[in-house]
Enzyme design. Structure first.
Site, PDB file in Angstrom:
ATOM      1  N   GLY A  15      -4.574 104.573  -7.405  1.00 16.26           N
ATOM      2  CA  GLY A  15      -4.704 104.126  -6.029  1.00 16.26           C
ATOM      3  C   GLY A  15      -3.701 104.852  -5.160  1.00 16.26           C
ATOM      4  O   GLY A  15      -3.387 106.019  -5.388  1.00 16.26           O
ATOM      5  N   CYS A  16      -3.163 104.175  -4.206  1.00 19.02           N
ATOM      6  CA  CYS A  16      -2.208 104.744  -3.262  1.00 19.02           C
ATOM      7  C   CYS A  16      -0.997 105.313  -3.986  1.00 19.02           C
ATOM      8  O   CYS A  16      -0.338 104.617  -4.749  1.00 19.02           O
ATOM      9  CB  CYS A  16      -1.768 103.643  -2.293  1.00 19.02           C
ATOM     10  SG  CYS A  16      -0.397 104.104  -1.250  1.00 19.02           S
TER      11      CYS A  16
END
Length: 181
Positions: A15-16
Site C-alpha cells: 500500500g502507501c
C-alpha cells in the site's frame, strides 16, 4: 541481493509507501529504507504518473538490512502485520494497482521463504479472506521523489500520518517492542 559487508535488500509493496517506510525504519538491523516504485513499465516514473495506475508500478520500499540482526523471516512477519494482505489493489482508502500487496524477491531464497510464509499463513487461517499478496522477481526499483523519503518523521502532525500511520506504529510498538531501535 547482497550489498557491501553482508547487508541484504528486501523490497515490499504494502500500500502507501509512507506507511511501510515508517514501520520498517524503526527496526533493529534495518539500515536504510527508501520509498519508491517497482514492477511497472514506465522508466523513471514520477509520483504523478504512478498515481494514474497506468504505469504498472507499485508504491514500495527498498530495505537495506543486516540479516544477522534481523532475519528476512522477521521482515516478512512484520510486513504481513503492517498491512492487509487480503485486499486486492487496496489499502484502506488508497485504491489502485499502485497500492497492491507484493513481495519483490531479490534472491531465490527470498522467493522460497516468502512463498512458504504465505502458505503457512493460509494454512493457519490467520486471515478471514484469502491472501492476495503476489511474489515476484524484483525489477528496477526507482526511488521516489525526495519529499516522499522519511515522510512520517517529517510530517507526523499531518492528518494522514496521525490517522493512518500512527496506529500502525503503535501496533508495531505493542507487538514487536524487542525488535525496535
Amino acid at each position: 541481493m547482497q550489498t557491501e559487508e553482508g547487508k541484504q535488500i528486501a523490497i515490499f509493496a504494502g500500500g502507501c509507501f509512507w506507511c511501510t517506510e515508517a514501520v520498517f525504519t524503526n527496526l533493529k538491523g534495518v539500515e536504510k529504507v527508501t520509498s519508491g516504485y517497482i514492477g511497472g513499465t514506465t522508466q523513471n516514473p514520477t509520483y504523478k504518473e504512478i498515481c494514474t495506475g497506468t504505469t504498472g508500478h507499485a508504491e514500495a520500499i527498498k530495505i537495506v538490512y543486516n540479516p544477522v540482526e534481523i532475519p528476512y523471516e522477521d521482515l516478512l512477519e512484520i510486513f504481513f502485520t503492517a498491512h492487509d494482505p487480503t485486499t486486492l489493489n487496496r489499502q484502506g482508502a488508497d485504491v489502485g494497482t499502485q497500492y497492491r500487496s507484493e513481495i519483490f524477491y531479490t534472491t531465490d531464497i527470498q522467493k522460497q521463504k516468502a512463498e512458504n510464509y504465505i502458505k503457512w499463513l493460509t494454512a493457519e487461517k490467520l486471515y478471514n479472506s484469502p491472501i492476495v499478496t503476489k511474489v515476484s522477481a524484483a525489477t528496477t526499483f526507482y526511488p521516489a521523489e525526495a519529499y516522499h523519503q522519511d515522510y512520517y518523521n517529517s510530517n507526523s502532525e499531518q492528518g494522514y500520518c496521525r490517522m493512518v500511520i500512527a496506529p500502525k506504529l503503535e501496533k508495531l510498538r505493542k507487538h514487536y517492542a524487542s525488535k525496535l531501535k
